[in-house]
Design a protein around this motif. Sequence first.
Motif, PDB file in Angstrom:
ATOM      1  N   LYS A 140      67.979  52.061 -53.705  1.00  0.00           N
ATOM      2  CA  LYS A 140      69.020  52.678 -53.033  1.00  0.00           C
ATOM      3  C   LYS A 140      69.024  53.272 -51.535  1.00  0.00           C
ATOM      4  CE  LYS A 140      71.103  54.281 -57.221  1.00  0.00           C
ATOM      5  NZ  LYS A 140      71.187  55.220 -58.262  1.00  0.00           N
ATOM      6  N   LYS A 141      69.655  53.513 -50.742  1.00  0.00           N
ATOM      7  CA  LYS A 141      69.271  53.818 -49.288  1.00  0.00           C
ATOM      8  C   LYS A 141      68.622  55.184 -49.341  1.00  0.00           C
ATOM      9  CE  LYS A 141      71.068  54.524 -44.682  1.00  0.00           C
ATOM     10  NZ  LYS A 141      72.019  54.408 -43.750  1.00  0.00           N
ATOM     11  N   LYS A 142      69.158  56.336 -50.051  1.00  0.00           N
ATOM     12  CA  LYS A 142      68.758  57.685 -49.969  1.00  0.00           C
ATOM     13  C   LYS A 142      68.452  57.902 -51.558  1.00  0.00           C
ATOM     14  CE  LYS A 142      71.664  59.397 -46.077  1.00  0.00           C
ATOM     15  NZ  LYS A 142      72.496  60.254 -45.579  1.00  0.00           N
ATOM     16  N   PRO A 143      67.379  58.654 -51.456  1.00  0.00           N
ATOM     17  CA  PRO A 143      66.832  59.210 -52.729  1.00  0.00           C
ATOM     18  C   PRO A 143      67.742  60.482 -52.969  1.00  0.00           C
ATOM     19  CG  PRO A 143      65.237  59.799 -50.809  1.00  0.00           C
ATOM     20  CD  PRO A 143      66.588  58.933 -50.457  1.00  0.00           C
ATOM     21  N   TYR A 144      67.968  60.352 -54.382  1.00  0.00           N
ATOM     22  CA  TYR A 144      68.559  61.555 -54.835  1.00  0.00           C
ATOM     23  C   TYR A 144      68.090  61.812 -56.235  1.00  0.00           C
ATOM     24  CZ  TYR A 144      71.520  65.371 -56.336  1.00  0.00           C
ATOM     25  OH  TYR A 144      71.789  66.736 -56.404  1.00  0.00           O
ATOM     26  N   ASN A 145      67.567  62.908 -56.427  1.00  0.00           N
ATOM     27  CA  ASN A 145      66.802  63.372 -57.792  1.00  0.00           C
ATOM     28  C   ASN A 145      66.998  64.917 -57.729  1.00  0.00           C
ATOM     29  OD1 ASN A 145      65.360  64.125 -60.102  1.00  0.00           O
ATOM     30  ND2 ASN A 145      63.690  62.434 -59.263  1.00  0.00           N
ATOM     31  N   TRP A 146      67.906  65.197 -58.847  1.00  0.00           N
ATOM     32  CA  TRP A 146      68.250  66.605 -59.210  1.00  0.00           C
ATOM     33  C   TRP A 146      66.954  67.437 -59.013  1.00  0.00           C
ATOM     34  CZ3 TRP A 146      68.570  70.754 -62.636  1.00  0.00           C
ATOM     35  CH2 TRP A 146      69.444  71.406 -62.252  1.00  0.00           C
ATOM     36  N   LEU A 147      65.909  66.864 -59.874  1.00  0.00           N
ATOM     37  CA  LEU A 147      64.725  67.655 -59.985  1.00  0.00           C
ATOM     38  C   LEU A 147      63.761  67.152 -58.949  1.00  0.00           C
ATOM     39  CD1 LEU A 147      63.970  67.739 -63.801  1.00  0.00           C
ATOM     40  CD2 LEU A 147      64.633  69.517 -62.221  1.00  0.00           C
ATOM     41  N   ASP A 148      64.347  67.542 -57.399  1.00  0.00           N
ATOM     42  CA  ASP A 148      63.634  66.944 -56.118  1.00  0.00           C
ATOM     43  C   ASP A 148      62.121  67.081 -56.038  1.00  0.00           C
ATOM     44  OD1 ASP A 148      64.165  69.329 -55.973  1.00  0.00           O
ATOM     45  OD2 ASP A 148      65.506  69.107 -53.861  1.00  0.00           O
ATOM     46  N   LEU A 149      61.526  68.017 -56.559  1.00  0.00           N
ATOM     47  CA  LEU A 149      60.206  68.220 -56.308  1.00  0.00           C
ATOM     48  C   LEU A 149      59.458  67.529 -57.644  1.00  0.00           C
ATOM     49  CD1 LEU A 149      60.187  72.068 -55.389  1.00  0.00           C
ATOM     50  CD2 LEU A 149      59.758  70.005 -54.014  1.00  0.00           C
ATOM     51  N   LEU A 150      60.101  66.888 -58.618  1.00  0.00           N
ATOM     52  CA  LEU A 150      59.332  66.435 -59.689  1.00  0.00           C
ATOM     53  C   LEU A 150      58.610  65.083 -59.384  1.00  0.00           C
ATOM     54  CD1 LEU A 150      60.709  65.659 -63.279  1.00  0.00           C
ATOM     55  CD2 LEU A 150      59.942  63.661 -61.993  1.00  0.00           C
ATOM     56  N   PRO A 151      59.164  64.213 -58.568  1.00  0.00           N
ATOM     57  CA  PRO A 151      58.088  63.037 -58.090  1.00  0.00           C
ATOM     58  C   PRO A 151      56.887  63.556 -57.391  1.00  0.00           C
ATOM     59  CG  PRO A 151      60.395  62.681 -57.288  1.00  0.00           C
ATOM     60  CD  PRO A 151      60.127  63.956 -57.889  1.00  0.00           C
ATOM     61  N   ARG A 152      56.793  64.648 -56.683  1.00  0.00           N
ATOM     62  CA  ARG A 152      55.860  65.132 -56.032  1.00  0.00           C
ATOM     63  C   ARG A 152      54.625  65.741 -56.989  1.00  0.00           C
ATOM     64  NH1 ARG A 152      58.723  68.282 -50.914  1.00  0.00           N
ATOM     65  NH2 ARG A 152      60.255  66.648 -50.737  1.00  0.00           N
ATOM     66  N   PHE A 153      55.190  66.543 -57.877  1.00  0.00           N
ATOM     67  CA  PHE A 153      54.417  66.977 -59.188  1.00  0.00           C
ATOM     68  C   PHE A 153      53.732  65.875 -59.749  1.00  0.00           C
ATOM     69  CE2 PHE A 153      56.898  71.190 -58.669  1.00  0.00           C
ATOM     70  CZ  PHE A 153      55.948  71.785 -58.151  1.00  0.00           C
ATOM     71  N   LEU A 154      54.439  65.152 -60.137  1.00  0.00           N
ATOM     72  CA  LEU A 154      53.905  63.881 -60.982  1.00  0.00           C
ATOM     73  C   LEU A 154      52.934  63.173 -60.241  1.00  0.00           C
ATOM     74  CD1 LEU A 154      54.373  62.136 -63.309  1.00  0.00           C
ATOM     75  CD2 LEU A 154      56.129  60.808 -62.352  1.00  0.00           C
TER      76      LEU A 154
END
Length: 773
Positions: free
Chosen positions: A380-394
């Motif tokens: 997808k063109k733009k990332p959208y994750n409601w828990l937007d810091l989760l990928p960084r913590f993961l």
Amino acid sequence: KNSVKAMEKELVTCSLQGKEKAALKRSQIFQIPGSKGLETKVIVVLGKAGMGKSILVQKICQDWSNGEFSQFEFVFWFDCKQISLPEKRYSLKDLLLEFFVKPQEGSKEIFEYILQNPAKVLLVFDGFEGLCDHENFPRCSASQPEKDLCSVKELLSGLIQKKILNGCTLLLTARPKDKVYQYVSKVDKTIEIVGFSTQQREVYITKYFKGLPYCDNALKLIKECEYLFSHCYSPVMCRFVCFLCETVLEMGDKSLPSTLTTVFLKFVQQKIIPMQTDVTAMQNQESLATLARIAWYLGEKHQSAMKSDLPSKEVKEFALKYGFFLPFAFPRHSDSEEEEFGSTFSDFVIQNFLGALHLMLAEEIKDKSLTKYLSFPSKKKKPYNWLDLLPRFLAGLLFLQDDPYFCSLSNKDVKQSTRKQNILLKCIRRLQINELCPERLLELLHCIYETQSDYLLQHVALRLKPDLSFLDIVLTPPDVHVLHSILKRSRKEFSLDLRNSSIDMQGLKDLVGLNNVASFRASLSDTVRLWKSLEQTKDYELLRASTEKFVLDPFKAKTMKDVSDLSDLVEMQEKMINCVQDASGCSSYEIPAIKIPAIKNLRKLEFALGPVRGLQGFLKLVEILAAFPSLQHLDLDSLSENGIGDEGAKSLSEVFPTLTSLETLNLSQNKITDVGAEKLATALPFLSSLKTLSLYNNSICDFGAENLAKVLPAMTSLRVLEVQYNKITGVGAQQLTDSLRKCPHIKNLVMWNPTIPYGVLEHLQQLDSRISV
């Protein structure tokens, strides 16, 4: 320390045209120039999670209770994540006088007064996204919306649609990425909270540690950890960093964790360990895993609160004791009704961290599926994750296999951790990094930075494309820090486009100062501000380097601010020249470069201010055109039509002698008449390099055509003349054709006009094939 939370944050109001920004005081929030007093006014406050939106609305309520905002007699404040949970139906009276506050007496009379005086009512819905995520926002279909029972969403929809309490003021808070405008048809004012400036961060930290023996050491320690200090632009992050710093200093340590992941792991550790015994350790571990699972599953539903109670008494006690959860009560319709309670995460960042922890601990989450929870691999063109810091913590947790506390939480052996790491490594190796859109690239950089893996940092640095554009992408201080740290690792030279990115001055200075950043574009006002700062601090070396790297071409002026900023740039160059001329006593190496190369190298300039400010802006632009000696293309043909008219044409003609490099002049659709055409014609021969002149769709008649015809032979460089869609008749067309015979250098004359008889134009075209229709 709690009083620090209410510290003033800079509010920014964004106009939709060019996103021009201006600082805003709290007292100005409800000032809407030109609004109709009888209609509902909708004000939207945007800000990322943790920026202080809730603190702001609470402060507004407090100010009102102390006599400010006297235009409102009633202020009602609702937390959307709480009112959206009970699946109940309310009348407007229930929502205002039962849910929010219950008067001791006179409810009926108070409600009637509210209905008759809506302009005196302020309704605040904090966390608007809590009502509109995951489903369509319902329309209010009640026949008597003030009296009928509706869901909270239907009531809010009726307020927005002006079916209910028309004339009140609505204040909605939401995150920038939430689809507010999909549900709100008309917004009267948009405000964005951008967080703390560098100075405000320092003030916050100083106030947090005020009176403590290590106050000075705390500020120094946090500032030394540049990545954590950059995150302190967010008030909630600043509080976390201060708490951790306090703990570290009390323990006698002299360093802070280097990533967000280690900060929050340390935060959890410091919350639990001091009060933990061997007996409770296992129980705490199980409770934490349960909270982590709840954090994840609520996040998947875009929620941070839950109606039901926590799974067990032990988990509830754990969550409340260590501050992970906060309880709240739902209002009762009657005294006989049983009171209901809900729970909400005390902090959005904690929910992010615990959600990532769940993905690491849960047995049902397969190793190979971990990467789908990172936002950068998606197509997808733009990332959208409601828990937007989760990928960084993961990503950070995947590389914490050596941390003893994390290992005690996970109970995973080293082989399992290494296997998960390898999955992330393979995912990143497969990525086409040079094809990622700016949002995904930034998310990748944050995730890689959290791993602190030299291999990954170098891998990404070597695969960045040389032209990096962040045009219209908001760059926060942490974004700038991770970008800077990875660019610094690369051997490539980079060109950066930072226009309209809201980058702060320190961030711009850091990026521009990198040796391998060969050129950059940035908003003119930001650039001029940076140069003035460098001049004041006498950092002439960086001033010279940054002026040489700055790129302006091509430039499009869309607002008055664009024209003013361009004027400021020219003015700065003039000051620098005067500085050199006046500084006879200065040694040469102290004096910055005399010329700003970007001004000298500007070749294409577009002007598109529209009809309202077109003439005013153009007259200001004309004053500085002579400063651009290489200008080849001046385009005033805008879809919105600038309408510079004869006054603008006259003003432009006066500077023609200075525009010796101009090759294309497009004055189409600018309401120029014969008067303006005459002024232009007189000066056109001065444009010694002009190849294309377009006067399409103006109001030029035969007199104007006659004046143009007279000067065509003298314009020896001209190749194309466009005068179609004017008011030229057969007489003017004949004069232009006669002149064309004396101009062998002209290759094309486009002059179809509805006022020229078709037979006449066809005849002229037969006489000279260079005439186009």
